[in-house]
Motif scaffolding. Structure first.
Motif, PDB file in Angstrom:
ATOM      1  N   ARG A   6       0.813  -1.211   0.000  1.00 58.84           N
ATOM      2  CA  ARG A   6       0.000   0.000   0.000  1.00 58.84           C
ATOM      3  C   ARG A   6       0.850   1.266   0.000  1.00 58.84           C
ATOM      4  O   ARG A   6       0.558   2.225  -0.727  1.00 58.84           O
ATOM      5  CB  ARG A   6      -0.935   0.003   1.215  1.00 58.84           C
ATOM      6  CG  ARG A   6      -1.946   1.150   1.225  1.00 58.84           C
ATOM      7  CD  ARG A   6      -2.916   1.024   2.393  1.00 58.84           C
ATOM      8  NE  ARG A   6      -3.964   2.025   2.333  1.00 58.84           N
ATOM      9  CZ  ARG A   6      -3.862   3.259   2.859  1.00 58.84           C
ATOM     10  NH1 ARG A   6      -2.731   3.623   3.458  1.00 58.84           N
ATOM     11  NH2 ARG A   6      -4.866   4.116   2.768  1.00 58.84           N
ATOM     12  N   HIS A  12       0.857   4.203  -2.963  1.00 59.87           N
ATOM     13  CA  HIS A  12       0.607   5.630  -2.764  1.00 59.87           C
ATOM     14  C   HIS A  12       1.779   6.468  -3.274  1.00 59.87           C
ATOM     15  O   HIS A  12       1.568   7.514  -3.922  1.00 59.87           O
ATOM     16  CB  HIS A  12       0.333   5.918  -1.290  1.00 59.87           C
ATOM     17  CG  HIS A  12      -1.081   5.655  -0.888  1.00 59.87           C
ATOM     18  ND1 HIS A  12      -2.002   6.660  -0.677  1.00 59.87           N
ATOM     19  CD2 HIS A  12      -1.753   4.495  -0.678  1.00 59.87           C
ATOM     20  CE1 HIS A  12      -3.171   6.133  -0.354  1.00 59.87           C
ATOM     21  NE2 HIS A  12      -3.043   4.827  -0.341  1.00 59.87           N
ATOM     22  N   TYR A  30      -7.121  -6.127  -3.112  1.00 59.86           N
ATOM     23  CA  TYR A  30      -6.573  -4.998  -2.366  1.00 59.86           C
ATOM     24  C   TYR A  30      -5.683  -4.109  -3.231  1.00 59.86           C
ATOM     25  O   TYR A  30      -5.633  -2.893  -3.023  1.00 59.86           O
ATOM     26  CB  TYR A  30      -5.798  -5.490  -1.138  1.00 59.86           C
ATOM     27  CG  TYR A  30      -6.708  -6.019  -0.059  1.00 59.86           C
ATOM     28  CD1 TYR A  30      -7.603  -5.172   0.598  1.00 59.86           C
ATOM     29  CD2 TYR A  30      -6.695  -7.359   0.302  1.00 59.86           C
ATOM     30  CE1 TYR A  30      -8.454  -5.650   1.580  1.00 59.86           C
ATOM     31  CE2 TYR A  30      -7.538  -7.853   1.284  1.00 59.86           C
ATOM     32  CZ  TYR A  30      -8.423  -6.993   1.918  1.00 59.86           C
ATOM     33  OH  TYR A  30      -9.267  -7.470   2.879  1.00 59.86           O
ATOM     34  N   TRP A  70      -5.974  -0.122  -3.206  1.00 59.16           N
ATOM     35  CA  TRP A  70      -4.897   0.817  -2.848  1.00 59.16           C
ATOM     36  C   TRP A  70      -4.668   1.834  -3.965  1.00 59.16           C
ATOM     37  O   TRP A  70      -4.487   3.027  -3.692  1.00 59.16           O
ATOM     38  CB  TRP A  70      -3.600   0.054  -2.571  1.00 59.16           C
ATOM     39  CG  TRP A  70      -3.629  -1.004  -1.518  1.00 59.16           C
ATOM     40  CD1 TRP A  70      -2.852  -2.123  -1.478  1.00 59.16           C
ATOM     41  CD2 TRP A  70      -4.454  -1.062  -0.332  1.00 59.16           C
ATOM     42  NE1 TRP A  70      -3.142  -2.879  -0.365  1.00 59.16           N
ATOM     43  CE2 TRP A  70      -4.121  -2.256   0.353  1.00 59.16           C
ATOM     44  CE3 TRP A  70      -5.441  -0.242   0.201  1.00 59.16           C
ATOM     45  CZ2 TRP A  70      -4.742  -2.640   1.545  1.00 59.16           C
ATOM     46  CZ3 TRP A  70      -6.079  -0.623   1.389  1.00 59.16           C
ATOM     47  CH2 TRP A  70      -5.733  -1.791   2.041  1.00 59.16           C
TER      48      TRP A  70
END
Length: 283
Positions: free
Chosen positions: A57, A61, A106, A110
């Motif tokens: 994650r 980002h 996921y 993310w």
């Protein structure tokens, strides 16, 4: 209008096809892959290649921030990264289950979370979630793959309603079979439990899972298939048409035979519900 795309898993299969189609259309692309060297043959000044493991994650980002810094804006987010996992539900290890969900579900979450603040600031954007007809129905030995895509569909449906007021569209692309590496070296298998030999024979045509280390069978030595998977370029062309729409749908079906598969899955669900005398299927 020239657009800027952010595509995960851009180095092969469908992701590669999406990348090449967008570049051929004259658009800019930020293509990501775990190993960016796998995109080194695409020498395009409109292509930015960034390393990315969607399971991480913090890395996601940071990479999305870098993409916005390099390009200034992202118009289309394509959450494509994923792989197939085959096995009976009883056969999977915890690591296999978590890795499948981390990548196929996921990872998309993310990337979406990372992009949303800037997309809202822009006042526009289109998030394309690469899903499958298996997210409408289910298939034995594909329980975890189905689970990840079903989760992605539920997430994306709610997401679309949340983002519509900000001018951001969400589309779930339900794909049928395409001639990619998804069923080749990208496919992972559980350790076979003899209790499911008969099921494997019925579904896969063999009582054992394929050996991932085995030498691939030459194309001219393979038996004639009942159907031939479509060229990934077909999916890429459909996605290009999709992002051109002024009012794109929440769901779209892509690929030969995919519409029939969705119809069969929905018909099975209808028949299941009709066993309840208090339930009436909508006209």
């Amino acid at each position: 209008m020239t657009r800027t795309w952010f595509i995960t898993g851009a180095n092969r299969g469908l992701g590669r096809a999406f990348t090449e189609a967008a570049l051929a259309h004259g658009d800019h692309v930020v293509g990501t892959a775990r190993d960016p060297q796998t995109l080194r043959d695409l020498t395009q000044d409109r292509l930015t290649v960034l390393p990315l493991d969607v399971r991480d994650r913090e890395n996601v980002h940071a990479t999305v921030r870098q993409a916005f810094t390099v390009t200034g804006a992202l118009d289309v987010i394509v959450n494509n990264a994923g792989y197939g996992l085959v096995g009976a539900a009883e056969e999977f290890t915890e690591t296999q289950i978590r890795d499948q969900m981390d990548t196929n579900f996921y990872g998309a979450v993310w990337v979406t979370q990372a992009a949303l603040p800037r997309l809202r600031e822009q006042g526009h954007g289109h998030i394309v979630q690469i899903s499958t007809v298996g997210a409408v129905g289910s298939m034995p030995l594909f329980s975890m793959y189905n689970a990840g895509k079903w989760a992605l569909e539920g997430y994306s449906g709610a997401l679309a309603d949340e983002l519509r007021p900000f001018g951001i569209a969400v589309t779930i692309a339900q794909l049928g079979g395409f001639a990619t590496d998804w069923a080749g070296s990208s496919m992972k298998f559980a350790n076979a439990n003899p209790a499911y030999d008969e099921l494997r024979s019925a579904v896969l045509g063999t009582a054992n899972y394929p050996d991932p280390q085995a030498v691939p069978v030459a194309a001219d030595e393979q038996p004639d298939p009942e159907w031939v998977d479509a060229d990934p370029a077909v999916a890429a062309a459909a996605v290009l048409r999709l992002v051109d729409m002024t009012d794109p749908p929440l769901r779209t079906i892509i690929g030969p035979g995919a519409h029939q598969m969705v119809a069969m899955a929905l018909d099975q669900r209808r028949r299941d519900y009709e066993t309840d005398p208090e339930f009436t299927w909508p006209a």
